[in-house]
Design a protein around this motif. Structure first.
Motif, PDB file in Angstrom:
ATOM      1  N   GLY A  60      40.784  78.583  65.270  1.00  0.00           N
ATOM      2  CA  GLY A  60      41.221  78.843  63.902  1.00  0.00           C
ATOM      3  C   GLY A  60      42.484  78.101  63.534  1.00  0.00           C
ATOM      4  O   GLY A  60      42.925  78.161  62.387  1.00  0.00           O
ATOM      5  N   ILE A 113      34.354  77.051  64.359  1.00  0.00           N
ATOM      6  CA  ILE A 113      35.173  78.051  63.663  1.00  0.00           C
ATOM      7  C   ILE A 113      36.167  77.316  62.766  1.00  0.00           C
ATOM      8  O   ILE A 113      36.828  76.389  63.205  1.00  0.00           O
ATOM      9  CB  ILE A 113      35.895  78.947  64.681  1.00  0.00           C
ATOM     10  CG1 ILE A 113      34.866  79.756  65.488  1.00  0.00           C
ATOM     11  CG2 ILE A 113      36.883  79.877  63.983  1.00  0.00           C
ATOM     12  CD1 ILE A 113      35.460  80.595  66.590  1.00  0.00           C
ATOM     13  N   VAL A 129      31.866  80.851  61.009  1.00  0.00           N
ATOM     14  CA  VAL A 129      32.579  81.960  61.663  1.00  0.00           C
ATOM     15  C   VAL A 129      31.673  82.728  62.625  1.00  0.00           C
ATOM     16  O   VAL A 129      31.974  82.875  63.814  1.00  0.00           O
ATOM     17  CB  VAL A 129      33.189  82.915  60.613  1.00  0.00           C
ATOM     18  CG1 VAL A 129      33.818  84.125  61.305  1.00  0.00           C
ATOM     19  CG2 VAL A 129      34.234  82.188  59.771  1.00  0.00           C
ATOM     20  N   PRO A 184      44.188  80.428  59.925  1.00  0.00           N
ATOM     21  CA  PRO A 184      42.876  80.413  59.247  1.00  0.00           C
ATOM     22  C   PRO A 184      42.835  81.304  58.020  1.00  0.00           C
ATOM     23  O   PRO A 184      42.076  81.032  57.076  1.00  0.00           O
ATOM     24  CB  PRO A 184      41.906  80.907  60.332  1.00  0.00           C
ATOM     25  CG  PRO A 184      42.759  81.604  61.338  1.00  0.00           C
ATOM     26  CD  PRO A 184      44.077  80.912  61.312  1.00  0.00           C
TER      27      PRO A 184
END
Length: 648
Positions: A106, A150, A177, A226
């Motif tokens: 992230g 991700i 995700v 993120p």
């Protein structure tokens, strides 16, 4: 003819070891020179056009942001947080690697950078604790594939640009995700099995909620990245490019003013890393734009799309072929070149099958990451193996199960079925009401197991009690059984039992002959001569039982093979109860696996479903059953959990 020349020049230069960007450039140049219809002056224009894009500025920003977050000391805080959550488990450091990779994904959007950062910090510690070098290299390299899946993801930015219009970067980021987390779960499951099989070390430190909370405070500096990026993009506050700039600025502020670990030297080094990495990507984009222009000019993508539709009208088949092609190319090429070369060709073909372009992008991004793992290229694997001085042969041998785990999640992600959903919402009251009626059936195993384990009656007497209970419930409680139904049930029992007894009787003749001629003993000795590994014996046993199940029913397989397998298993000191469980589980695949597949045939007949369609769908369920059987076989302690509670 000239298109063939373009392909030949590219293949030849790549074979000679020329960098991919120059291979593409030389292929495009040779086409333009020999065609005689296109002025050579168009070459620099096309190359510049492949790089001249505002969205592409996000690439250096995200690379710099990830590098700065690593340099300023956020990564050690993420490692500490991951260690507080899973470090106490057996093989704890391997779990820490997977969880840290998921968290750090992230922050950085580049798999190789993530692999190098985590590998340099955790790989030496794992080797010192006794983890095999091949496993260390594989688990770190395998976990790094989450970096581009991700969000944020540089690979997704490249896909969005190369694809052209109609792609939402925010949607593409969000789609990564769940598959990214599934990759983490799959790798942790693999670590779980391997840790018990190889008896990896276990930390003396116990789990502590207070330690988790304390480590979370430091980790929040990285975990918030993120949130800022996705929140800003989805909230319409800034674009993906501006999000990259904000992430880089956040990293500078954290490193300079909060942690105070970044100085002019570190900032300069990070800018240099961003410039070098971005330059490679931009050069690839520039030269590939030349080749893409040539292909589009000669309608190659349209021809490929038409050719695909002529071969098959199934989007599923197209997706399978796409994944296979991307994976095979990943054995020889790196991830970014594969994407840049194939997206212009694959996108029109996928559109012909009405495949969502975001879904296609996610599949491509996930699949090309296997290039970082799969030998002989395997850059991530090579990076970690170099750090711990592990022979590549050992690393290559270990990595394939991690490649298989990633490919399995890719296939799950690729399957987009959109099954219908009921309008009925979950209701606890409904559960309680339905449980009352279901208790009449649920109490049966309690009576049987309770009676046997409590010493109240034998297994035979338990069967008689269960039958009597069924009669009492059907006649006096539900009042749905009459003399006709009781007679039919007795007839079914007599017929089925007669078949089994006849099999037992005739098989006893064969068993007596085999024992008289010491065949089981010979098989046991022969097995030990072939291998002294109980694991290999178990795997071969499962394979043989499964293959027999393709042609025979479950009961005959058991009756024929148990007298032969039991002495061989005893020679390997395999618990007979464990052997029995494995045999029973494996032979049940005979009810599913075509061409016999009796259970499948019964249901397909009831709903008048063509067997060809049923056969096509059933294999994933067969694979699931075999996977659980294999886990049960390789981890003997798992099925013994409940028996040990009762003192067995």
């Amino acid at each position: 003819m000239l298109i063939t020349l373009l392909i030949v020049v590219f293949a030849l230069t790549m074979t000679l070891g020329v960098p991919i960007a120059f291979c593409l450039g030389l292929a495009g140049l040779s086409f333009i020179v020999l065609s005689g219809t296109v002025p050579i002056a168009v070459l620099p224009t096309l190359m510049f056009g492949g790089m001249d894009s505002f969205p592409l500025l996000a690439i250096p920003f995200f690379i710099i942001a990830g590098d700065l977050m690593q340099r300023c000391g956020v990564l050690p805080k993420l490692i500490e947080f991951a260690n507080s959550l899973v470090g106490h488990l057996r093989g704890g450091l391997a779990y820490v690697v997977v969880l840290t990779s998921m968290l750090f994904a992230g922050v950085t959007g580049v798999a190789l950078a993530e692999c190098a950062a985590i590998g340099s910090m955790l790989a030496p510690a794992m080797v010192r604790q006794g983890y095999p070098g091949g496993f260390v290299s594989s688990v770190i390299a395998g976990s790094a594939v989450m970096g581009p899946i991700i969000p944020p993801s540089v690979a997704m930015l490249i896909y969005a640009y190369v694809y052209g219009g109609g792609i939402s970067v925010g949607k593409l980021f969000l789609m990564g995700v769940v598959p990214g987390v599934l990759v983490a779960v799959a790798l942790m499951a693999l670590v779980w099995v391997t840790a018990r099989q190889r008896h990896f070390p276990k930390s003396d430190t116990k789990f502590s909620l207070g330690r988790v909370v304390r480590s979370l405070r430091g980790a929040l500096l990285g975990l918030v990245v993120p949130v800022i990026i996705l929140g800003g993009i989805l909230g319409g506050v800034f674009t993906a490019t501006e999000a990259g700039a904000v992430a880089a600025l956040y990293a500078v502020l954290i490193g300079v003013f909060v942690l105070r670990t970044l100085g002019p030297r570190e900032l300069g080094q990070s800018l240099l890393v961003g410039a070098k990495t971005s330059a490679i990507i931009y050069l690839l984009l520039g030269t590939s734009n030349v080749v893409s222009w040539i292909l589009v000019r000669h309608q190659v993508p349209k021809i490929v799309a038409q050719w695909s539709l002529e071969l098959t009208d199934s989007a599923t088949v197209f997706i399978i072929v796409t994944i296979a092609v991307l994976f095979l190319l990943g054995l020889a090429l790196e991830a970014v070149p594969i994407m840049i070369m194939l997206i212009p060709v694959l996108a029109p073909a996928a559109a012909a099958y009405r495949i969502d372009p975001h879904h296609l992008g996610l599949i491509i991004v996930m699949t090309v990451q296997t290039a970082l793992l799969s030998p002989p290229v395997a850059l991530s694997l090579y990076v970690v193996a170099t750090v711990i001085r592990c022979p590549m042969r050992e690393a290559n041998r270990e990595v394939w199960k991690f490649v298989a785990a990633v490919l399995a999640i890719i296939w799950v992600t690729a399957r987009q079925r959109h099954f219908p959903k009921s309008d009925t919402k979950f209701s606890l009251g409904r559960v309680v009401r339905s449980l009352r009626g279901a208790l009449l059936g649920l109490v049966v195993p309690v009576i049987i197991l309770g009676g046997i384990l409590g010493g109240v009656f034998t297994a035979t007497e338990a069967g008689a009690v269960a039958a009597l209970y069924a009669v009492l419930i059907g006649v006096f409680v539900l009042r749905t059984l009459g003399p006709r139904e009781l007679g039919q049930s007795l007839l079914v029992g007599a017929k089925t039992s007669a078949i089994i007894y006849l099999l037992l009787g005739t098989s006893n003749v064969v068993s007596w002959i085999l024992v008289r001629h010491q065949v089981p003993k010979i098989v046991a000795q022969w097995s030990l001569e072939l291998t002294d590994s109980a694991t290999v014996f178990i795997i071969v046993t499962i394979a043989v039982l499964f293959l027999l199940g393709l042609a025979l029913e479950a009961v005959p397989i058991m009756i024929m093979l148990i007298p032969v397998l039991a002495p061989a298993a005893a020679a390997y000191r395999i618990d007979p109860h464990h052997l029995g469980l494995i045999i029973v589980m494996t032979v049940q695949t005979a009810l599913l696996s075509p061409p016999v597949a009796l259970s499948l045939y019964v249901v397909a007949t009831v709903i008048r479903c063509p067997m060809r369609e049923a056969n096509r769908e059933v294999w994933k369920f067969v694979a699931a059953v075999l996977a659980i059987t294999l886990v049960t076989a390789l981890w003997p302690a798992m099925p013994l959990v409940i028996p040990r509670l009762f003192g067995f």
